[in-house]
Design an enzyme around this catalytic site. Structure first.
Site, PDB file in Angstrom:
ATOM      1  N   GLU A   4      10.674  54.755  56.292  1.00 52.15           N
ATOM      2  CA  GLU A   4      10.634  53.663  57.276  1.00 52.15           C
ATOM      3  C   GLU A   4      11.312  52.391  56.775  1.00 52.15           C
ATOM      4  O   GLU A   4      11.042  51.936  55.668  1.00 52.15           O
ATOM      5  CB  GLU A   4       9.164  53.362  57.590  1.00 52.15           C
ATOM      6  CG  GLU A   4       8.974  52.216  58.545  1.00 52.15           C
ATOM      7  CD  GLU A   4       7.551  51.668  58.531  1.00 52.15           C
ATOM      8  OE1 GLU A   4       6.599  52.458  58.433  1.00 52.15           O
ATOM      9  OE2 GLU A   4       7.406  50.435  58.621  1.00 52.15           O
ATOM     10  N   ARG A  57       2.159  40.733  51.093  1.00 49.71           N
ATOM     11  CA  ARG A  57       1.171  41.787  51.348  1.00 49.71           C
ATOM     12  C   ARG A  57       0.439  42.103  50.050  1.00 49.71           C
ATOM     13  O   ARG A  57       1.080  42.511  49.065  1.00 49.71           O
ATOM     14  CB  ARG A  57       1.841  43.085  51.827  1.00 49.71           C
ATOM     15  CG  ARG A  57       2.759  42.920  53.031  1.00 49.71           C
ATOM     16  CD  ARG A  57       2.060  43.301  54.317  1.00 49.71           C
ATOM     17  NE  ARG A  57       2.859  42.901  55.468  1.00 49.71           N
ATOM     18  CZ  ARG A  57       3.468  43.734  56.302  1.00 49.71           C
ATOM     19  NH1 ARG A  57       3.351  45.042  56.122  1.00 49.71           N
ATOM     20  NH2 ARG A  57       4.164  43.284  57.319  1.00 49.71           N
ATOM     21  N   ARG A  78       7.818  52.251  47.277  1.00 44.81           N
ATOM     22  CA  ARG A  78       8.419  51.493  48.375  1.00 44.81           C
ATOM     23  C   ARG A  78       7.605  50.310  48.890  1.00 44.81           C
ATOM     24  O   ARG A  78       7.908  49.737  49.930  1.00 44.81           O
ATOM     25  CB  ARG A  78       8.739  52.445  49.536  1.00 44.81           C
ATOM     26  CG  ARG A  78       7.522  53.061  50.149  1.00 44.81           C
ATOM     27  CD  ARG A  78       7.881  54.196  51.075  1.00 44.81           C
ATOM     28  NE  ARG A  78       6.669  54.774  51.575  1.00 44.81           N
ATOM     29  CZ  ARG A  78       6.105  54.434  52.728  1.00 44.81           C
ATOM     30  NH1 ARG A  78       6.680  53.557  53.497  1.00 44.81           N
ATOM     31  NH2 ARG A  78       4.990  54.989  53.107  1.00 44.81           N
ATOM     32  N   HIS A  79       6.559  49.933  48.171  1.00 46.62           N
ATOM     33  CA  HIS A  79       5.771  48.767  48.570  1.00 46.62           C
ATOM     34  C   HIS A  79       5.843  47.659  47.530  1.00 46.62           C
ATOM     35  O   HIS A  79       5.628  47.901  46.345  1.00 46.62           O
ATOM     36  CB  HIS A  79       4.300  49.154  48.776  1.00 46.62           C
ATOM     37  CG  HIS A  79       4.073  49.977  50.001  1.00 46.62           C
ATOM     38  ND1 HIS A  79       4.050  51.343  49.978  1.00 46.62           N
ATOM     39  CD2 HIS A  79       3.890  49.617  51.297  1.00 46.62           C
ATOM     40  CE1 HIS A  79       3.847  51.803  51.211  1.00 46.62           C
ATOM     41  NE2 HIS A  79       3.756  50.774  52.030  1.00 46.62           N
ATOM     42  N   ARG A  98      14.018  47.440  51.535  1.00 49.70           N
ATOM     43  CA  ARG A  98      14.031  48.863  51.923  1.00 49.70           C
ATOM     44  C   ARG A  98      15.392  49.274  52.467  1.00 49.70           C
ATOM     45  O   ARG A  98      15.841  50.390  52.237  1.00 49.70           O
ATOM     46  CB  ARG A  98      12.967  49.139  52.974  1.00 49.70           C
ATOM     47  CG  ARG A  98      11.587  49.077  52.374  1.00 49.70           C
ATOM     48  CD  ARG A  98      10.700  50.117  52.997  1.00 49.70           C
ATOM     49  NE  ARG A  98       9.332  49.890  52.562  1.00 49.70           N
ATOM     50  CZ  ARG A  98       8.271  50.270  53.234  1.00 49.70           C
ATOM     51  NH1 ARG A  98       8.413  50.880  54.399  1.00 49.70           N
ATOM     52  NH2 ARG A  98       7.073  50.055  52.769  1.00 49.70           N
ATOM     53  N   SER A 115       9.584  48.427  61.807  1.00 52.97           N
ATOM     54  CA  SER A 115       8.586  48.658  62.854  1.00 52.97           C
ATOM     55  C   SER A 115       8.889  47.686  63.973  1.00 52.97           C
ATOM     56  O   SER A 115       9.256  46.540  63.702  1.00 52.97           O
ATOM     57  CB  SER A 115       7.183  48.340  62.354  1.00 52.97           C
ATOM     58  OG  SER A 115       6.692  49.386  61.587  1.00 52.97           O
ATOM     59  N   GLU A 157      -0.796  44.502  48.664  1.00 53.31           N
ATOM     60  CA  GLU A 157      -0.872  45.971  48.615  1.00 53.31           C
ATOM     61  C   GLU A 157      -1.691  46.408  47.397  1.00 53.31           C
ATOM     62  O   GLU A 157      -1.537  45.853  46.316  1.00 53.31           O
ATOM     63  CB  GLU A 157       0.534  46.588  48.506  1.00 53.31           C
ATOM     64  CG  GLU A 157       1.497  46.197  49.614  1.00 53.31           C
ATOM     65  CD  GLU A 157       1.274  46.973  50.915  1.00 53.31           C
ATOM     66  OE1 GLU A 157       0.385  47.833  50.943  1.00 53.31           O
ATOM     67  OE2 GLU A 157       1.997  46.676  51.891  1.00 53.31           O
TER      68      GLU A 157
HETATM   69  P1  ATP Z   1       3.793  49.822  58.231  1.00 51.54           P
HETATM   70  O1  ATP Z   1       2.980  48.697  57.692  1.00 51.54           O
HETATM   71  O2  ATP Z   1       4.579  49.486  59.439  1.00 51.54           O
HETATM   72  O3  ATP Z   1       3.073  51.078  58.420  1.00 51.54           O
HETATM   73  P2  ATP Z   1       4.785  50.704  55.717  1.00 51.54           P
HETATM   74  O4  ATP Z   1       6.033  51.377  55.396  1.00 51.54           O
HETATM   75  O5  ATP Z   1       4.253  49.724  54.748  1.00 51.54           O
HETATM   76  O6  ATP Z   1       4.916  50.013  57.130  1.00 51.54           O
HETATM   77  P3  ATP Z   1       2.346  52.080  55.578  1.00 51.54           P
HETATM   78  O7  ATP Z   1       1.487  51.843  56.739  1.00 51.54           O
HETATM   79  O8  ATP Z   1       1.989  51.419  54.307  1.00 51.54           O
HETATM   80  O9  ATP Z   1       3.828  51.832  55.996  1.00 51.54           O
HETATM   81  O10 ATP Z   1       2.486  53.581  55.337  1.00 51.54           O
HETATM   82  C1  ATP Z   1       3.142  54.445  56.235  1.00 51.54           C
HETATM   83  C2  ATP Z   1       2.613  55.817  55.985  1.00 51.54           C
HETATM   84  O11 ATP Z   1       2.758  56.154  54.618  1.00 51.54           O
HETATM   85  C3  ATP Z   1       1.160  55.884  56.335  1.00 51.54           C
HETATM   86  O12 ATP Z   1       0.970  56.916  57.245  1.00 51.54           O
HETATM   87  C4  ATP Z   1       0.433  56.145  55.052  1.00 51.54           C
HETATM   88  O13 ATP Z   1      -0.443  57.237  55.180  1.00 51.54           O
HETATM   89  C5  ATP Z   1       1.529  56.541  54.082  1.00 51.54           C
HETATM   90  N1  ATP Z   1       1.310  55.855  52.803  1.00 51.54           N
HETATM   91  C6  ATP Z   1       1.171  54.542  52.583  1.00 51.54           C
HETATM   92  N2  ATP Z   1       0.979  54.273  51.290  1.00 51.54           N
HETATM   93  C7  ATP Z   1       0.978  55.450  50.678  1.00 51.54           C
HETATM   94  C8  ATP Z   1       0.795  55.874  49.330  1.00 51.54           C
HETATM   95  N3  ATP Z   1       0.584  55.012  48.346  1.00 51.54           N
HETATM   96  N4  ATP Z   1       0.887  57.191  49.061  1.00 51.54           N
HETATM   97  C9  ATP Z   1       1.096  58.068  50.035  1.00 51.54           C
HETATM   98  N5  ATP Z   1       1.261  57.744  51.317  1.00 51.54           N
HETATM   99  C10 ATP Z   1       1.188  56.466  51.647  1.00 51.54           C
HETATM  100  P1  AMO Z   2       5.500  46.307  59.272  1.00 52.93           P
HETATM  101  O1  AMO Z   2       4.163  46.030  58.685  1.00 52.93           O
HETATM  102  O2  AMO Z   2       5.849  47.725  59.532  1.00 52.93           O
HETATM  103  O3  AMO Z   2       5.668  45.547  60.662  1.00 52.93           O
HETATM  104  O4  AMO Z   2       6.626  45.666  58.373  1.00 52.93           O
HETATM  105  C1  AMO Z   2       7.958  45.669  58.793  1.00 52.93           C
HETATM  106  C2  AMO Z   2       8.838  46.269  57.745  1.00 52.93           C
HETATM  107  O5  AMO Z   2       8.671  45.595  56.523  1.00 52.93           O
HETATM  108  C3  AMO Z   2       8.832  46.498  55.438  1.00 52.93           C
HETATM  109  N1  AMO Z   2       7.632  46.499  54.619  1.00 52.93           N
HETATM  110  C4  AMO Z   2       7.624  46.411  53.278  1.00 52.93           C
HETATM  111  N2  AMO Z   2       8.615  46.325  52.378  1.00 52.93           N
HETATM  112  C5  AMO Z   2       8.278  46.227  51.085  1.00 52.93           C
HETATM  113  N3  AMO Z   2       7.016  46.205  50.629  1.00 52.93           N
HETATM  114  C6  AMO Z   2       5.978  46.274  51.504  1.00 52.93           C
HETATM  115  N4  AMO Z   2       4.731  46.208  51.034  1.00 52.93           N
HETATM  116  C7  AMO Z   2       6.266  46.397  52.893  1.00 52.93           C
HETATM  117  N5  AMO Z   2       5.508  46.493  54.004  1.00 52.93           N
HETATM  118  C8  AMO Z   2       6.347  46.551  55.034  1.00 52.93           C
HETATM  119  C9  AMO Z   2       9.114  47.847  56.028  1.00 52.93           C
HETATM  120  C10 AMO Z   2       8.543  47.733  57.407  1.00 52.93           C
HETATM  121  O6  AMO Z   2       9.186  48.589  58.297  1.00 52.93           O
HETATM  122  N6  AMO Z   2       5.057  42.511  62.558  1.00 52.93           N
HETATM  123  C11 AMO Z   2       5.565  43.835  62.373  1.00 52.93           C
HETATM  124  C12 AMO Z   2       7.019  43.963  62.779  1.00 52.93           C
HETATM  125  C13 AMO Z   2       7.238  43.804  64.270  1.00 52.93           C
HETATM  126  O7  AMO Z   2       6.601  44.535  65.037  1.00 52.93           O
HETATM  127  O8  AMO Z   2       8.047  42.946  64.650  1.00 52.93           O
HETATM  128  C14 AMO Z   2       5.393  44.239  60.906  1.00 52.93           C
HETATM  129  O9  AMO Z   2       5.127  43.433  60.049  1.00 52.93           O
HETATM  130  O10 AMO Z   2      10.528  47.994  56.051  1.00 52.93           O
END
Ligand code: ATP
Ligand code: AMO
Length: 466
Positions: free
Chosen positions: A389, A238, A246-247, A440, A392, A240
């Site tokens: 989280e 990703r 957490r990313h 995570r 998903s 990002e």
């Molecule tokens: P998913 O891709 O399934 O959502 P994720 O844990 O990577 O998994 P994001 O979509 O990146 O989730 O973020 C989840 C929530 O956290 C979103 O609602 C977003 O607003 C918030 N968020 C994401 N990045 C940040 C950031 N850098 N600072 C604050 N909030 C964030």
């Molecule tokens: P999603 O985008 O929520 O869902 O990713 C699934 C899980 O992957 C982890 N994750 C990350 N961990 C570290 N760094 C990141 N940048 C990052 N982004 C996501 C989280 C998240 O819950 N295809 C769907 C899954 C599905 O529906 O099967 C998907 O990718 O723990």
């Protein structure tokens, strides 16, 4: 070959026996010219070795040689195991080795960028040591990551990555026992699978391509190919932009996809059994590792129920509203409200692990199945540990015409996913699945404050080395 003993196996049962050990020099202390103490460390376990000048066995030169060894050098020691009258501080093993032979296998440079002793201390210990006027270099996160090979030698880090291995192991064992087949999907793909901009673009022999944002499309195609239930453990990329705790730009995805008979709760049932099994197993088989992590990064054991709590998104929003947090009922939760909800759930249900389902459709990816009774919501879920989280998941759209419509509506370049859409034209069963972020899970199970701590060589928006 000669018989070797591991440092962790050195105990009173071996009293008076000769043992041959290999380890790193953790610390050295000379007492005059006739005696020296060398603390030897092997994978987090330490033992105190004593050199005393003794005619025909240990010469003064040998003692001098031992005291000249640099920290982290690898040495072999042969000696007799003795049991001291008092407890030994500064070593994990409660026996000593009276050295007869010492041999340097390979030396480390004398000026190391990180002192392992300092890197292994807890924040609390560091504060106290600094207050007491001790000369100590605080090891910050960037320094740790720059010299990760040294940093990961600390007992806490040794524990973290053994736990990571166990999470992966349980994931695989559990799913195999439930009839899932392990697969591997391509990481070089034609387009984005999750939508959005967070994709690493590349040139694939003249064709535009990208690194897989998830195995989403191909794991669903494996279901169209009649595997019934599949899982994958593999890298996820990703691009990002934001630098968060957490990313990562590359992480390890634990993915599941399965046929559904009647309801997406069948997928949540798998999550439930898998994670209760996993947490039980970690608490059971990784006690030493958890203790080592706890020594440096204090945390309370995760609270989880025998049957995982499930709340609907609407119920979650309601709980937040009751304490004055206003959320758009058809929007997403932000990091702050996710954390807040985690707290409220803990207070009300005494669990730090729960599933939130029936998310608004608008905040889920294009392949998500809307709820039959209300298309503003979807048959989807997220799973949380300590308010953050880790998963998903969802039921997927298995009707090709509607899938195409959803992809277009979500702004996906459908040309890049035409073979995926076509897969559903040849007869596709109802199905669903989920994706777990390995780093995570480890981070949150151990309540670590940063995902870089649970990634061996983390990749974030600012780091591609080491
Ligand atoms: P998913 O891709 O399934 O959502 P994720 O844990 O990577 O998994 P994001 O979509 O990146 O989730 O973020 C989840 C929530 O956290 C979103 O609602 C977003 O607003 C918030 N968020 C994401 N990045 C940040 C950031 N850098 N600072 C604050 N909030 C964030
Ligand atoms: P999603 O985008 O929520 O869902 O990713 C699934 C899980 O992957 C982890 N994750 C990350 N961990 C570290 N760094 C990141 N940048 C990052 N982004 C996501 C989280 C998240 O819950 N295809 C769907 C899954 C599905 O529906 O099967 C998907 O990718 O723990």
């Amino acid at each position: 070959g000669r018989k070797w003993t591991e440092v962790k196996a050195l105990n009173e049962d071996l009293k008076d026996q000769v043992a041959l050990i290999r380890g790193r020099v953790q610390a050295i202390r000379a007492v005059g010219k006739k005696m020296a103490f060398v603390v030897l460390r092997e994978r987090g376990f330490t033992v105190q070795c004593i050199l005393t000048v003794t005619p025909d066995v240990v010469s003064a030169q040998m003692v001098k040689f031992a005291t000249s060894l640099s920290r982290e050098s690898i040495v072999d020691i042969e000696g007799v195991i003795t049991v001291p009258a008092t407890t030994i501080k500064g070593a994990t093993q409660q026996v000593e080795v009276q050295v007869k032979k010492i041999y340097c296998v390979n030396k480390a440079i004398p000026a190391l960028p990180i002192n392992i002793d300092d890197a292994a201390r807890s924040e609390e210990e560091i504060e106290n040591a600094l207050k007491a006027g001790e000369q100590l270099v605080r090891v910050n996160q960037d320094t740790r990551l720059n010299f990760r090979v040294l940093d990961i030698r600390t007992p806490a880090n040794q524990g973290i990555f053994r736990i990571q291995c166990q999470v992966e192991n349980i994931f695989r064992q559990f799913l195999l026992s439930e009839g899932f087949v392990g697969i591997h999907t391509p990481k070089l793909i034609a387009g984005s699978s999750e939508g959005g901009s967070a994709v690493f673009k590349l040139d694939y022999k003249g064709q535009p391509a990208c690194l897989a944002q998830s195995p989403q499309l191909h794991k669903q195609m494996a279901i169209c190919g009649d595997f019934g239930r599949v899982f994958e453990i593999g890298p996820v990329f990703r691009a990002e932009d934001s630098f968060t705790h957490r990313h990562l730009c590359e992480f390890t995805g634990l993915d599941v996809e399965m046929e559904i008979k009647e309801h997406y709760s069948e997928v949540m049932d798998v999550v439930d059994r898998l994670f209760v099994t996993m947490f039980d197993s970690l608490n059971d088989t990784c006690q030493k590792e958890l203790e080592a992590i706890n020594e440096q990064y204090r945390f309370k054991p995760l609270k989880y129920l025998r049957k995982t709590l499930r709340l609907t998104f609407e119920e979650g929003i309601q709980m937040l509203r009751e304490v004055g947090v206003e959320i758009d009922p058809l929007g997403d939760l932000n990091t702050e409200s996710e954390r807040k909800l985690g707290q409220l759930v803990l207070e009300k249900y005494d669990t730090e692990f729960y599933i939130l389902h029936r998310y608004p459709l608008a905040v889920r990816p294009f392949y998500t199945m809307p709820c039959y009774d209300n298309p503003l919501y979807s048959n989807s879920f997220d799973v949380f540990i300590r308010g953050e989280e880790i998963i998903s998941g969802a039921q997927r759209v298995h009707v090709p015409e509607y899938l195409l419509e959803r992809a277009q509506a979500c702004g996906i370049d459908v040309k890049t996913i035409s073979t995926y859409i076509d897969s559903f034209r040849y007869g596709a069963p109802p199905h669903g699945g989920f994706g777990v972020g390995l780093e995570r899970v480890v981070m949150l199970f151990c309540a670590l404050n940063n995902i870089r701590k649970s990634s061996l060589f983390p990749r974030d928006p600012q780091r591609i080395a080491p």
